[in-house]
Design an enzyme around this catalytic site. Structure first.
Site, PDB file in Angstrom:
ATOM      1  N   MET A  19       0.823  -1.208   0.000  1.00 31.09           N
ATOM      2  CA  MET A  19       0.000   0.000   0.000  1.00 31.09           C
ATOM      3  C   MET A  19       0.861   1.263   0.000  1.00 31.09           C
ATOM      4  SD  MET A  19      -2.930  -1.269  -0.271  1.00 31.09           S
ATOM      5  CE  MET A  19      -4.035   0.095  -0.082  1.00 31.09           C
ATOM      6  N   VAL A  53       1.874   0.872   7.736  1.00 34.47           N
ATOM      7  CA  VAL A  53       2.707  -0.217   8.271  1.00 34.47           C
ATOM      8  C   VAL A  53       1.805  -1.414   8.560  1.00 34.47           C
ATOM      9  CG1 VAL A  53       4.421   1.389   9.202  1.00 34.47           C
ATOM     10  CG2 VAL A  53       2.540   0.625  10.667  1.00 34.47           C
ATOM     11  N   LYS A 105       1.548   0.411  14.917  1.00 31.05           N
ATOM     12  CA  LYS A 105       0.999   1.685  14.439  1.00 31.05           C
ATOM     13  C   LYS A 105       1.202   2.778  15.492  1.00 31.05           C
ATOM     14  CE  LYS A 105      -2.382  -0.086  11.077  1.00 31.05           C
ATOM     15  NZ  LYS A 105      -1.728   0.178   9.812  1.00 31.05           N
ATOM     16  N   HIS A 154      -8.337   5.611   3.787  1.00 34.63           N
ATOM     17  CA  HIS A 154      -8.354   4.200   3.420  1.00 34.63           C
ATOM     18  C   HIS A 154      -8.281   4.051   1.906  1.00 34.63           C
ATOM     19  CE1 HIS A 154     -10.844   0.216   3.346  1.00 34.63           C
ATOM     20  NE2 HIS A 154      -9.569  -0.011   3.222  1.00 34.63           N
TER      21      HIS A 154
HETATM   22  P1  NAD Z   1       2.643  -4.862   3.749  1.00 33.37           P
HETATM   23  O1  NAD Z   1       2.946  -5.955   4.710  1.00 33.37           O
HETATM   24  O2  NAD Z   1       2.777  -5.086   2.289  1.00 33.37           O
HETATM   25  O3  NAD Z   1       3.533  -3.580   4.086  1.00 33.37           O
HETATM   26  C1  NAD Z   1       3.780  -3.113   5.366  1.00 33.37           C
HETATM   27  C2  NAD Z   1       5.123  -2.407   5.340  1.00 33.37           C
HETATM   28  O4  NAD Z   1       5.292  -1.732   6.563  1.00 33.37           O
HETATM   29  C3  NAD Z   1       6.303  -3.350   5.182  1.00 33.37           C
HETATM   30  O5  NAD Z   1       7.153  -2.894   4.153  1.00 33.37           O
HETATM   31  C4  NAD Z   1       7.000  -3.264   6.526  1.00 33.37           C
HETATM   32  O6  NAD Z   1       8.409  -3.422   6.441  1.00 33.37           O
HETATM   33  C5  NAD Z   1       6.630  -1.863   6.956  1.00 33.37           C
HETATM   34  N1  NAD Z   1       6.720  -1.682   8.382  1.00 33.37           N
HETATM   35  C6  NAD Z   1       6.368  -2.505   9.376  1.00 33.37           C
HETATM   36  N2  NAD Z   1       6.637  -1.969  10.558  1.00 33.37           N
HETATM   37  C7  NAD Z   1       7.168  -0.771  10.329  1.00 33.37           C
HETATM   38  C8  NAD Z   1       7.674   0.265  11.167  1.00 33.37           C
HETATM   39  N3  NAD Z   1       7.668   0.151  12.462  1.00 33.37           N
HETATM   40  N4  NAD Z   1       8.141   1.380  10.571  1.00 33.37           N
HETATM   41  C9  NAD Z   1       8.141   1.500   9.236  1.00 33.37           C
HETATM   42  N5  NAD Z   1       7.706   0.554   8.404  1.00 33.37           N
HETATM   43  C10 NAD Z   1       7.230  -0.575   8.949  1.00 33.37           C
HETATM   44  O7  NAD Z   1       1.164  -4.370   4.117  1.00 33.37           O
HETATM   45  P2  NAD Z   1       0.118  -3.579   3.204  1.00 33.37           P
HETATM   46  O8  NAD Z   1      -0.742  -4.560   2.514  1.00 33.37           O
HETATM   47  O9  NAD Z   1       0.825  -2.543   2.432  1.00 33.37           O
HETATM   48  O10 NAD Z   1      -0.783  -2.891   4.321  1.00 33.37           O
HETATM   49  C11 NAD Z   1      -0.365  -1.765   5.040  1.00 33.37           C
HETATM   50  C12 NAD Z   1      -1.543  -1.154   5.744  1.00 33.37           C
HETATM   51  O11 NAD Z   1      -2.547  -0.823   4.789  1.00 33.37           O
HETATM   52  C13 NAD Z   1      -2.231  -2.046   6.756  1.00 33.37           C
HETATM   53  O12 NAD Z   1      -2.721  -1.258   7.800  1.00 33.37           O
HETATM   54  C14 NAD Z   1      -3.384  -2.622   5.970  1.00 33.37           C
HETATM   55  O13 NAD Z   1      -4.453  -3.026   6.782  1.00 33.37           O
HETATM   56  C15 NAD Z   1      -3.770  -1.444   5.132  1.00 33.37           C
HETATM   57  N6  NAD Z   1      -4.515  -1.757   3.906  1.00 33.37           N
HETATM   58  C16 NAD Z   1      -4.191  -2.808   3.144  1.00 33.37           C
HETATM   59  C17 NAD Z   1      -4.906  -3.091   1.998  1.00 33.37           C
HETATM   60  C18 NAD Z   1      -4.550  -4.252   1.119  1.00 33.37           C
HETATM   61  O14 NAD Z   1      -5.328  -4.577   0.220  1.00 33.37           O
HETATM   62  N7  NAD Z   1      -3.397  -4.869   1.309  1.00 33.37           N
HETATM   63  C19 NAD Z   1      -5.954  -2.261   1.624  1.00 33.37           C
HETATM   64  C20 NAD Z   1      -6.259  -1.143   2.415  1.00 33.37           C
HETATM   65  C21 NAD Z   1      -5.524  -0.904   3.548  1.00 33.37           C
END
Ligand code: NAD
Length: 712
Positions: free
Chosen positions: A325, A401, A408, A451
């Site tokens: 994301m 994240v 978070k 979102h």
């Molecule tokens: P992901 O696992 O692909 O990416 C998360 C990233 O955050 C990773 O690169 C990780 O290294 C990084 N991260 C973790 N802890 C961290 C920290 N302390 N500091 C900095 N970076 C950190 O996850 P995603 O699918 O991109 O989802 C991210 C957020 O978006 C979540 O809250 C998820 O619920 C939300 N979201 C996801 C979707 C989806 O379809 N995947 C849709 C809408 C919202």
């Protein structure tokens, strides 16, 4: 001579230039005022022997944006669209058979009725600006071009090309339009445009439309041509497979082109007007126009934005988490010209996030959609880092994240230690209530939910979530940012699953519940597609992943119990648990409701052993109704509970967020179109048979009693 809508000036060369400039309107639209003025211009030119030709131009940024939707929305009798369409055609036909050359000088978009006017000119000279759009987008609003578009395009470019342009409704850029023969020549600038148009008139004093030549033949043949036999055999079934009969305009377009290809020009024109009237009167068109035109327009003009705070722009954006994301958010923001700081726990992870942009841009470059210079400039706007100090000066920070409250909370505090007092902090959480996440913040008034949907670069919606403490200033700035990156914002109040995830889940869960009742999985999937949803429920659950849904279910149960509330499991839950326990967690594992292979997906045969199909299957319409009513009812509950702040947000959010069948006009318009009373009655029938989740939302019961609609 000057009329209200068109100014006519004849130059020393004898060429008259008619400049369209509809008074009091930001753009030129095809309405009575414009067409009456055009008719007068044509007669003036016809009656003045000194005038050698006519150039049709526009004083507005656009040449002509299309039909006047306000006027169309008032039609109540099919004779009105028929007559309006025939009246427009009479003017255009008179213009193209004047006996003098007529050229369209197109310096801005010529869409819908605007392109139809241009097609009634013997030449079209177009400004060579790749942003300029030509096209017949009527199908997107459930209509067809009623100003001769199906008749002239099939005679100008051939039946196949016409079907494609009108049936798909895509915009066509000038260079492509030139290559396909839709336009005559391109011009470098506005002076060149007029000069070329005048010169064309003078060089072609006897210009006639191809279809007015005695030996005219359709390019590629008329509808009887053997070369088209296969097209006519296949096109209707291809269209039916795509639309499931939910979009009558698509069928009417094919009929109009086909029948028009057997008839002379005038008869074909009358046939087109009849199909136009059928489209204009269809409930599908009314729904599409109501939502995608009016409600979308209201949203984009800021109906859901607090009025007071002045418009803002984001210059520097921080993105925390460079995963799927975060990488997407960085890309769309940098594309909009924003400086982005992309932060992750390691430099490699942050760089991987940026590489995502590189990948998208390289692909765009291969397809000729960007240039190396633009690609490099966009990439230069994304700076990767692990250092929070680099967030200094950000107007907005978006956190993406892991979906974990503790992670978070930690990043919120680290970011807030660096960013300025005015900066807005947003979370892209998909499930965690914003008010709870804001507890980690020093300034919860500046904390908001943004979102995004995946994939971020393709999905047009952003759901803005207002926490209990989020202030208007913050909401306005979040809203402005979403518009800045070219996406559509809906604004909802904080709640579990917000609006989109909550209602979307009811669709998938309903499909799964049917399995338990012995409905054949193929019927379930078919019902989803017939209902007009982009993906059937079981396949969609596999895409989302069953383990993720189970995780959300568990979290919801825990949260509700902690709040002392009763948790009522959905019948589908048992199915999800059983599949997860067997390792069938969805597409990512190659197995869920389907077996997923390189060659596509196939329903898992074991499903029929686990959930044997009942000997007697319910009518397909019952399944379709269940899938739609359950979503509409949940959307109405969101309105009841104040999660949704407006009907427009509910409708637009449903179509752009999870693809709720657009021809219904959105999850709430589904109810209005059916009639609230009928909906309540149907929901009660379904509740009696399938469970309390179908009990109509209280506001619907109240409205049914007083005969009110949801939309005002
Ligand atoms: P992901 O696992 O692909 O990416 C998360 C990233 O955050 C990773 O690169 C990780 O290294 C990084 N991260 C973790 N802890 C961290 C920290 N302390 N500091 C900095 N970076 C950190 O996850 P995603 O699918 O991109 O989802 C991210 C957020 O978006 C979540 O809250 C998820 O619920 C939300 N979201 C996801 C979707 C989806 O379809 N995947 C849709 C809408 C919202």
């Amino acid at each position: 001579m000057t009329s209200a809508a068109i100014t006519l000036e004849t130059g020393a060369d004898g060429v008259a230039v008619a400049t369209m400039d509809l008074p009091g309107r930001p753009t030129n639209l095809v309405n009575d005022e414009l067409m009456t003025a055009l008719a007068q211009v044509v007669e003036r030119v016809a009656g003045d022997a000194a005038v050698k030709g006519l150039v049709l131009a526009s004083a507005k940024a656009e040449f002509c944006a299309g039909g006047d939707i306000d006027r169309m929305s008032k039609w109540t009798d099919p004779r009105e669209p028929y007559e309006a369409s025939m009246a427009m055609k009479a003017v255009l036909r008179r213009m193209e058979t004047l006996g003098k050359p007529v050229v369209a000088a197109i310096g801005g978009h010529a869409l819908g009725g605007g392109l139809e006017i241009a097609l009634a000119c013997q030449a079209r000279i177009v400004l060579d600006d790749p942003r300029l759009k030509l096209g017949q987008p009527e199908v997107k609003l459930g209509l067809l071009p009623g100003g001769g578009g199906t008749v002239r395009l099939s005679r100008l470019l051939g039946i196949q090309a016409a079907l494609q342009i009108i049936g798909e409704g895509h915009d066509i850029a000038p260079a492509k339009a030139l290559a396909m023969g839709l336009v005559t020549a391109l011009a470098q600038d506005r002076d060149d445009l007029l000069a070329k148009a005048r010169a064309w008139c003078l060089a072609h004093p006897k210009a006639r439309q191809p279809w007015d030549e005695p030996k005219f033949r359709f390019p590629g043949g008329d509808s009887r041509a053997p070369a088209l036999a296969q097209l006519w055999a296949l096109a209707p079934s291809v269209a039916a497979a795509r639309t499931w009969g939910n979009y009558p305009a698509v069928t009417h377009i094919m009929s109009s082109v086909f029948e028009g290809g057997l008839l002379d020009f005038d008869a074909a024109s009358a046939v087109e007007s009849r199909y136009f009237a059928a489209c204009a009167m269809s409930p599908q068109s009314r729904n599409l126009i109501g939502t995608l035109w009016y409600q979308m327009g209201a949203i984009r003009k800021g109906a859901s934005r607090p009025a007071a705070p002045p418009a803002s722009t984001v210059r520097k954006l921080g993105v925390l988490g460079a995963g799927m994301m975060g990488a997407g958010i960085a890309y769309v923001s940098a594309k909009a010209g924003i400086e982005v700081v992309l932060l992750d726990t390691t430099q490699e992870a942050a760089d991987r996030g940026k590489a995502y942009s590189q990948g998208l841009l390289d692909q765009a470059l291969r397809k000729g959609r960007t240039t190396p210079a633009k690609r490099d400039a966009l990439l230069a706007r994304i700076r990767t880092t692990t250092a929070y100090a680099d967030l200094a000066g950000c107007d907005l920070v978006i956190e993406a994240v892991f979906e974990d409250r503790a992670v978070k909370a930690a990043v919120t505090q680290q970011a807030e230690a660096v960013i300025g007092a005015e900066a807005v902090y947003a979370s892209n959480t998909s499930t965690l209530p914003i008010t709870g996440l804001a507890q980690a913040s020093q300034r919860p008034r500046q904390f908001i939910g943004l979102h995004f949907f995946s994939p971020v670069d393709k999905m047009p919606l952003v759901e803005i979530i207002v926490g209990e403490q989020t202030d208007d200033q913050t909401l306005a700035r979040g809203f402005d940012y979403v518009l800045q990156i070219g996406k559509t914002p809906i604004v909802v109040n904080d709640s579990r699953g917000f609006y989109t995830s909550r209602v979307f889940a009811t669709y998938v869960m309903e499909g799964i519940a049917m399995l338990l009742e012995g409905v054949h999985p193929r019927h379930i999937e078919q019902a989803g597609l017939q209902a007009g949803m982009p993906m059937p429920p079981l396949a969609l659950q596999d895409e989302v992943s069953l383990s993720l849904s189970l995780h959300v279910i568990e979290q919801t149960r825990k949260d509700l119990e902690a709040e002392g509330r009763t948790y009522r499991p959905h019948p589908a839950e048992a199915v999800i648990r059983r599949l997860c326990a067997a390792g069938r967690v969805g597409r990512k594992a190659g197995r869920g409701f389907y077996d997923w292979g390189d060659d596509g997906r196939r329903l898992w045969p074991g499903l029929r052993e686990w959930y044997p199909a009942a000997a007697e299957q319910p009518p397909q319409q019952e399944l379709i109704d269940r899938l739609m009513v359950v979503q509409a009812n949940e959307a109405a509950r969101c309105l009841d509970e104040g999660v949704l702040r407006s009907v427009a947000d509910g409708n637009i959010g449903s179509i752009l967020g999870w693809g709720f069948a657009p021809f219904h006009g959105g999850a709430l318009q589904y109810i209005d179109a059916m009639g609230v009373q009928r909906f309540v009655a149907r929901a009660r029938e379904l509740a009696a048979r399938h469970g309390s989740r179908f009990e109509p939302a209280p506001n619907l019961v109240r409205r049914a009693a007083s005969g009110l609609r949801l939309a005002g």
